[in-house]
Motif scaffolding. Structure first.
Motif, PDB file in Angstrom:
ATOM      1  N   TYR A  85       8.686   9.213 -13.053  1.00  0.00           N
ATOM      2  CA  TYR A  85       7.959   9.198 -14.319  1.00  0.00           C
ATOM      3  C   TYR A  85       8.421  10.389 -15.164  1.00  0.00           C
ATOM      4  CZ  TYR A  85       4.066   9.761 -17.577  1.00  0.00           C
ATOM      5  OH  TYR A  85       3.306   9.913 -18.708  1.00  0.00           O
ATOM      6  N   PRO A  86       8.610  10.238 -16.492  1.00  0.00           N
ATOM      7  CA  PRO A  86       8.312   9.046 -17.296  1.00  0.00           C
ATOM      8  C   PRO A  86       9.508   8.111 -17.493  1.00  0.00           C
ATOM      9  CG  PRO A  86       8.722  10.904 -18.730  1.00  0.00           C
ATOM     10  CD  PRO A  86       8.837  11.441 -17.328  1.00  0.00           C
ATOM     11  N   LYS A  87      10.650   8.471 -16.949  1.00  0.00           N
ATOM     12  CA  LYS A  87      11.879   7.719 -17.181  1.00  0.00           C
ATOM     13  C   LYS A  87      11.743   6.243 -16.828  1.00  0.00           C
ATOM     14  CE  LYS A  87      16.683   7.527 -15.532  1.00  0.00           C
ATOM     15  NZ  LYS A  87      17.672   8.160 -14.644  1.00  0.00           N
ATOM     16  N   ASP A  88      11.081   5.949 -15.734  1.00  0.00           N
ATOM     17  CA  ASP A  88      10.986   4.564 -15.256  1.00  0.00           C
ATOM     18  C   ASP A  88       9.607   3.963 -15.477  1.00  0.00           C
ATOM     19  OD1 ASP A  88      13.690   4.151 -13.904  1.00  0.00           O
ATOM     20  OD2 ASP A  88      13.038   6.013 -12.984  1.00  0.00           O
ATOM     21  N   GLY A  89       8.847   4.517 -16.435  1.00  0.00           N
ATOM     22  CA  GLY A  89       7.529   3.980 -16.713  1.00  0.00           C
ATOM     23  C   GLY A  89       6.528   4.342 -15.633  1.00  0.00           C
ATOM     24  N   TYR A  90       5.458   3.558 -15.539  1.00  0.00           N
ATOM     25  CA  TYR A  90       4.438   3.842 -14.528  1.00  0.00           C
ATOM     26  C   TYR A  90       3.552   2.612 -14.311  1.00  0.00           C
ATOM     27  CZ  TYR A  90       1.150   4.185 -18.393  1.00  0.00           C
ATOM     28  OH  TYR A  90       0.393   3.901 -19.504  1.00  0.00           O
ATOM     29  N   LEU A  91       3.006   2.526 -13.105  1.00  0.00           N
ATOM     30  CA  LEU A  91       2.023   1.492 -12.793  1.00  0.00           C
ATOM     31  C   LEU A  91       0.633   1.972 -13.197  1.00  0.00           C
ATOM     32  CD1 LEU A  91       1.333  -1.251 -11.408  1.00  0.00           C
ATOM     33  CD2 LEU A  91       0.933   0.073  -9.326  1.00  0.00           C
ATOM     34  N   THR A  92       0.292   3.183 -12.754  1.00  0.00           N
ATOM     35  CA  THR A  92      -0.981   3.808 -13.118  1.00  0.00           C
ATOM     36  C   THR A  92      -0.819   5.314 -13.008  1.00  0.00           C
ATOM     37  OG1 THR A  92      -3.370   3.788 -12.707  1.00  0.00           O
ATOM     38  CG2 THR A  92      -1.945   3.831 -10.785  1.00  0.00           C
ATOM     39  N   ILE A  93      -1.692   6.034 -13.681  1.00  0.00           N
ATOM     40  CA  ILE A  93      -1.709   7.494 -13.599  1.00  0.00           C
ATOM     41  C   ILE A  93      -3.080   7.927 -13.125  1.00  0.00           C
ATOM     42  CG2 ILE A  93      -1.586   9.657 -14.911  1.00  0.00           C
ATOM     43  CD1 ILE A  93       0.485   8.395 -16.691  1.00  0.00           C
ATOM     44  N   PHE A  94      -3.106   8.662 -12.016  1.00  0.00           N
ATOM     45  CA  PHE A  94      -4.358   9.205 -11.489  1.00  0.00           C
ATOM     46  C   PHE A  94      -4.531  10.617 -12.027  1.00  0.00           C
ATOM     47  CE2 PHE A  94      -3.257   6.213  -7.937  1.00  0.00           C
ATOM     48  CZ  PHE A  94      -4.337   5.364  -8.122  1.00  0.00           C
ATOM     49  N   ASN A  95      -5.683  10.875 -12.634  1.00  0.00           N
ATOM     50  CA  ASN A  95      -5.962  12.205 -13.158  1.00  0.00           C
ATOM     51  C   ASN A  95      -6.784  13.049 -12.187  1.00  0.00           C
ATOM     52  OD1 ASN A  95      -4.663  11.805 -15.690  1.00  0.00           O
ATOM     53  ND2 ASN A  95      -6.394  10.566 -16.355  1.00  0.00           N
ATOM     54  N   ASN A  96      -6.899  12.564 -10.963  1.00  0.00           N
ATOM     55  CA  ASN A  96      -7.651  13.269  -9.925  1.00  0.00           C
ATOM     56  C   ASN A  96      -6.707  13.506  -8.753  1.00  0.00           C
ATOM     57  OD1 ASN A  96      -9.352  14.090  -7.838  1.00  0.00           O
ATOM     58  ND2 ASN A  96     -11.013  12.707  -8.443  1.00  0.00           N
ATOM     59  N   ARG A  97      -6.551  14.762  -8.342  1.00  0.00           N
ATOM     60  CA  ARG A  97      -5.611  15.070  -7.259  1.00  0.00           C
ATOM     61  C   ARG A  97      -6.074  14.532  -5.910  1.00  0.00           C
ATOM     62  NH1 ARG A  97      -7.626  20.625  -8.140  1.00  0.00           N
ATOM     63  NH2 ARG A  97      -5.904  20.855  -9.590  1.00  0.00           N
ATOM     64  N   ASP A  98      -7.321  14.053  -5.844  1.00  0.00           N
ATOM     65  CA  ASP A  98      -7.821  13.481  -4.593  1.00  0.00           C
ATOM     66  C   ASP A  98      -7.361  12.044  -4.394  1.00  0.00           C
ATOM     67  OD1 ASP A  98      -9.201  15.792  -3.801  1.00  0.00           O
ATOM     68  OD2 ASP A  98     -10.957  15.253  -4.977  1.00  0.00           O
ATOM     69  N   ASN A  99      -6.836  11.414  -5.465  1.00  0.00           N
ATOM     70  CA  ASN A  99      -6.323  10.046  -5.351  1.00  0.00           C
ATOM     71  C   ASN A  99      -4.947  10.060  -4.699  1.00  0.00           C
ATOM     72  OD1 ASN A  99      -7.989   9.567  -8.301  1.00  0.00           O
ATOM     73  ND2 ASN A  99      -8.270   8.082  -6.684  1.00  0.00           N
ATOM     74  N   THR A 100      -4.861   9.592  -3.467  1.00  0.00           N
ATOM     75  CA  THR A 100      -3.588   9.592  -2.743  1.00  0.00           C
ATOM     76  C   THR A 100      -3.329   8.237  -2.081  1.00  0.00           C
ATOM     77  OG1 THR A 100      -4.685  10.467  -0.759  1.00  0.00           O
ATOM     78  CG2 THR A 100      -3.721  12.076  -2.288  1.00  0.00           C
ATOM     79  N   TYR A 101      -3.893   7.171  -2.669  1.00  0.00           N
ATOM     80  CA  TYR A 101      -3.796   5.844  -2.056  1.00  0.00           C
ATOM     81  C   TYR A 101      -3.877   4.806  -3.159  1.00  0.00           C
ATOM     82  CZ  TYR A 101      -5.377   1.778   0.714  1.00  0.00           C
ATOM     83  OH  TYR A 101      -5.530   0.540   1.304  1.00  0.00           O
ATOM     84  N   VAL A 150       0.851  -1.185   0.000  1.00  0.00           N
ATOM     85  CA  VAL A 150       0.000   0.000   0.000  1.00  0.00           C
ATOM     86  C   VAL A 150       0.892   1.243   0.000  1.00  0.00           C
ATOM     87  CG1 VAL A 150      -1.746   1.327   1.240  1.00  0.00           C
ATOM     88  CG2 VAL A 150      -1.858  -1.184   1.194  1.00  0.00           C
ATOM     89  N   LEU A 151       0.614   2.169  -0.927  1.00  0.00           N
ATOM     90  CA  LEU A 151       1.299   3.464  -0.951  1.00  0.00           C
ATOM     91  C   LEU A 151       0.306   4.567  -0.602  1.00  0.00           C
ATOM     92  CD1 LEU A 151       3.496   3.364  -4.212  1.00  0.00           C
ATOM     93  CD2 LEU A 151       4.105   2.652  -1.897  1.00  0.00           C
ATOM     94  N   VAL A 152       0.769   5.518   0.217  1.00  0.00           N
ATOM     95  CA  VAL A 152      -0.045   6.670   0.605  1.00  0.00           C
ATOM     96  C   VAL A 152       0.824   7.921   0.464  1.00  0.00           C
ATOM     97  CG1 VAL A 152      -1.423   7.728   2.430  1.00  0.00           C
ATOM     98  CG2 VAL A 152      -1.310   5.235   2.251  1.00  0.00           C
ATOM     99  N   TRP A 153       0.241   9.003  -0.047  1.00  0.00           N
ATOM    100  CA  TRP A 153       0.978  10.256  -0.153  1.00  0.00           C
ATOM    101  C   TRP A 153       0.044  11.435   0.102  1.00  0.00           C
ATOM    102  CZ3 TRP A 153      -0.279   6.883  -3.931  1.00  0.00           C
ATOM    103  CH2 TRP A 153      -1.096   7.321  -4.973  1.00  0.00           C
ATOM    104  N   ASN A 154       0.644  12.585   0.298  1.00  0.00           N
ATOM    105  CA  ASN A 154      -0.117  13.784   0.625  1.00  0.00           C
ATOM    106  C   ASN A 154      -0.885  14.307  -0.585  1.00  0.00           C
ATOM    107  OD1 ASN A 154       2.660  14.286  -0.290  1.00  0.00           O
ATOM    108  ND2 ASN A 154       2.057  16.448  -0.271  1.00  0.00           N
ATOM    109  N   ARG A 155      -2.021  14.938  -0.324  1.00  0.00           N
ATOM    110  CA  ARG A 155      -2.791  15.578  -1.385  1.00  0.00           C
ATOM    111  C   ARG A 155      -2.181  16.942  -1.682  1.00  0.00           C
ATOM    112  NH1 ARG A 155      -6.848  19.198  -2.485  1.00  0.00           N
ATOM    113  NH2 ARG A 155      -8.431  18.538  -3.997  1.00  0.00           N
ATOM    114  N   ILE A 156      -1.902  17.203  -2.954  1.00  0.00           N
ATOM    115  CA  ILE A 156      -1.291  18.468  -3.357  1.00  0.00           C
ATOM    116  C   ILE A 156      -2.370  19.406  -3.865  1.00  0.00           C
ATOM    117  CG2 ILE A 156       0.318  19.559  -4.963  1.00  0.00           C
ATOM    118  CD1 ILE A 156       1.992  17.016  -4.888  1.00  0.00           C
ATOM    119  N   ASN A 157      -2.527  20.538  -3.205  1.00  0.00           N
ATOM    120  CA  ASN A 157      -3.521  21.534  -3.599  1.00  0.00           C
ATOM    121  C   ASN A 157      -2.850  22.582  -4.494  1.00  0.00           C
ATOM    122  OD1 ASN A 157      -5.784  20.509  -2.075  1.00  0.00           O
ATOM    123  ND2 ASN A 157      -4.700  21.200  -0.241  1.00  0.00           N
ATOM    124  N   ASP A 158      -2.910  22.347  -5.779  1.00  0.00           N
ATOM    125  CA  ASP A 158      -2.287  23.253  -6.744  1.00  0.00           C
ATOM    126  C   ASP A 158      -3.091  23.155  -8.039  1.00  0.00           C
ATOM    127  OD1 ASP A 158      -0.611  24.442  -8.748  1.00  0.00           O
ATOM    128  OD2 ASP A 158       1.117  24.144  -7.444  1.00  0.00           O
TER     129      ASP A 158
END
Length: 575
Positions: free
Chosen positions: A283-299, A256-264
């Motif tokens: 990213y993008p150098k090392d690829g990606y698992l998924t990309i969240f297009n919503n800043r509320d996604n922090t988990y 499980v990964l958790v990070w802070n919500r960025i308000n920008d």
């Protein structure tokens, strides 16, 4: 009165211009909310690079609104992309540098202008560029090293000893490859169950890869000028951009990964990044698992079934192994700000079954499918699976080409000599058409399907240059006369005897023998015919009329002295 009219006209012009600007801005804003190409979703690992290149006219898509990211790039195409991308001055001379790129060749100015950055082939008869050959990874390494001005760097050549395929590197290019590796420009991939890497110097370059690598060069150059970033750091050191603060833990069989919500307001989303070897993945150098297009996604919860894109460890994480995890914040204008990284071990999953990680390449002009060895006593063998329609084919749902019961065999050359069993495309593949390829591992009590790769298939890569490319256009003339204009490229080959146009009302892949013969052409200089209602075609020794308003599948076959090569298929409605 005249003055008043002039002023009124001027006001109208200004208003019209303002309205056009407003609607243009609205249209532009709407365009950014959807993918730029139908086959390139916004979470594709190269999406931002392709978007950047397209917006600047460096690279373009196809008329059907596709980008075809996995299509290979020819050396001539790469020369053009590089000249435009790096804004190189156009240089032409009275005497062409290469025997096979004369002045009337479409790529002549680009090849001449990019000559310093690219490779050529010297023979006793002169220098050749081989413009129709596919660009390979070692070509890209040379181009990137020179573009970054690193060609005179001192480098320890022993760094190549870490690569099992170093002998496949062209001797004159070894220093460039060593520099590219030492500078982290192109590293390669780890070899399973080995402490060595594979650089794949002769691996074919795709459109997406070319866009991404040149995009990185352009961005590097822009950063050096704009931010004076002499130490090569990323945008993390830019003031005013907040970076993700990542923490993680294990939960059952997941990380499980958790990070802070960025308000920008400039924040577009987050990319979850994982690496086996890079202690600070981004990213993008090392690829990606998924990309969240919503800043509320922090988990996010990550399992061994989660698919990864363009990583250094394959498509799937392995049970019980350690990885570096991070999150990159994606801001407007292609600003990427990486967060801290944490090292976590994937939980040991009881009864874990490893999936094959599948990739393809052309070796000696043959289509080769390969995957990593799976060391598991429960493994029985592998099924090679192909589908025309299913994006994730697997056995037994989609049939199989062959079953391999030797667990040490991890590649197969698909040369169209073995009939397919239970497929959705018939018994044999068609040269020049796209398919989905995969491998299903059979264990003692289950089948485990690996990832799939989409590829244009050729039983022999030389056939690509022999394949006619068919186009159709509906023509309307005076007095209501309408017809279909069929055109194809002119093929300059001494073995070409002519063409046969084949038609079918029901078969989406018209067969040279079984379906209708629309035309036989023996003049190699003819590259078009017209088709209209009531024209006739021959099938089963009798002629049939083409019906107005009906749909037909039409294809073209090039007839050579030693082979018959089919072209693409078009579905057309007869006007």
């Amino acid at each position: 009165m005249k003055v008043f009219k002039k002023r009124l006209l001027l006001i109208c012009v200004v208003l019209v211009f303002a309205i056009v600007q407003i609607f243009s801005a609205i249209a532009f804003a709407q365009d950014t909310s959807s993918p730029i190409f139908s086959d390139l979703p916004q979470n594709h690992w190269a999406y931002n690079a392709v978007k950047f290149m397209v917006e600047r006219g460096i690279i373009t898509g196809y008329p059907d609104n596709t980008f075809r990211p996995d299509n290979p790039v020819t050396r001539a195409e790469f020369a053009r992309i590089m000249v435009v991308a790096l804004n190189l001055p156009i240089k032409v001379t009275d005497t062409p540098s290469f025997k096979d790129v004369p002045k009337d060749h479409w790529a002549y100015p680009y090849v001449e202008s990019a000559k310093y950055y690219l490779t050529g082939f010297r023979t006793a008869n002169g220098d050749y560029f081989k413009p129709s050959d596919y660009a390979v990874r070692e070509d890209m390494a040379v181009a990137l090293v020179k573009a970054k001005g690193l060609q005179n760097e001192n480098v320890d050549m022993s760094i190549l000893n870490n690569y099992i395929d170093k002998d496949q590197i062209s001797p004159n290019l070894m220093k460039y490859i060593a520099i590219a590796i030492s500078k982290g420009i192109m590293i390669g991939n780890p070899v399973t169950n080995s402490n060595q890497l594979r650089f794949d110097p002769q691996g074919v370059l795709t459109r997406a890869q070319a866009a991404m690598l040149l995009y990185n060069v352009i961005n590097t150059r822009e950063e050096k000028i704009t931010y004076d970033d002499n130490n090569g750091a990323q945008n993390n050191q830019q003031p005013g951009y907040q970076k993700p603060n990542v923490s993680g833990y294990t939960k059952g069989d997941k990380v499980v990964l958790v990070w802070n919500r960025i308000n920008d307001t400039r924040l577009k989303g987050y990319a979850v990044v994982i690496s086996k070897n890079n202690i600070e993945p981004e990213y993008p150098k090392d690829g990606y698992l998924t990309i969240f297009n919503n800043r509320d996604n922090t988990y996010i919860e990550i399992s061994v079934d989660s698919k990864y894109n363009n990583g250094d460890f394959g498509v799937y994480l392995k049970s019980g192994e350690e990885y570096y995890f991070s999150v990159t914040a994606i801001y407007d204008n292609n600003v990427y700000v990486k967060g801290n990284s944490i090292k976590l071990k994937m939980p040991v999953v009881p009864n874990y079954f490893e999936k094959p990680y599948v990739k393809y390449e052309y070796k000696d002009n043959k289509f080769v499918l390969s995957w990593q060895p799976i060391n598991d006593s429960r493994l029985i063998g592998y099924y090679v699976v192909i589908s025309k329609k299913n994006k994730e084919p697997k056995y037994p749902d989609n049939g199989y080409l062959v079953f391999i019961n030797d667990k040490n065999t991890t590649q197969i050359t698909i040369d169209n000599t073995i009939p397919y069993k239970g497929g959705d495309f018939g018994e044999y593949l068609r040269d020049g058409e796209e398919y989905y390829f995969s491998v299903t591992a059979q264990y003692q009590d289950r089948f485990v399907a690996g990832n799939s790769v989409k590829a244009v298939y050729y039983s022999n890569l030389d056939i690509a240059n022999l394949r006619p490319k068919l186009e159709a256009k509906t023509i309307k003339k005076f007095f209501g006369i309408r017809y279909i204009s069929l055109r194809w490229n002119k093929i300059d080959n001494d073995k070409l005897l002519g063409y046969k146009i084949v038609i079918s009302e029901n078969n989406s892949t018209p067969d040279y023998i079984k379906d209708g013969l629309l035309a036989t052409i023996t003049d190699r200089n003819i590259t078009s015919i017209n088709v209209k209602a009531k024209d006739k075609y021959l099938i089963n020794n009798e002629y049939k009329d083409i019906k107005r308003g009906h749909y037909y599948y039409i294809t073209i076959y090039a007839i050579y002295t030693d082979r018959i090569v089919g072209g693409n298929v078009l579905k057309v409605k007869i006007p």
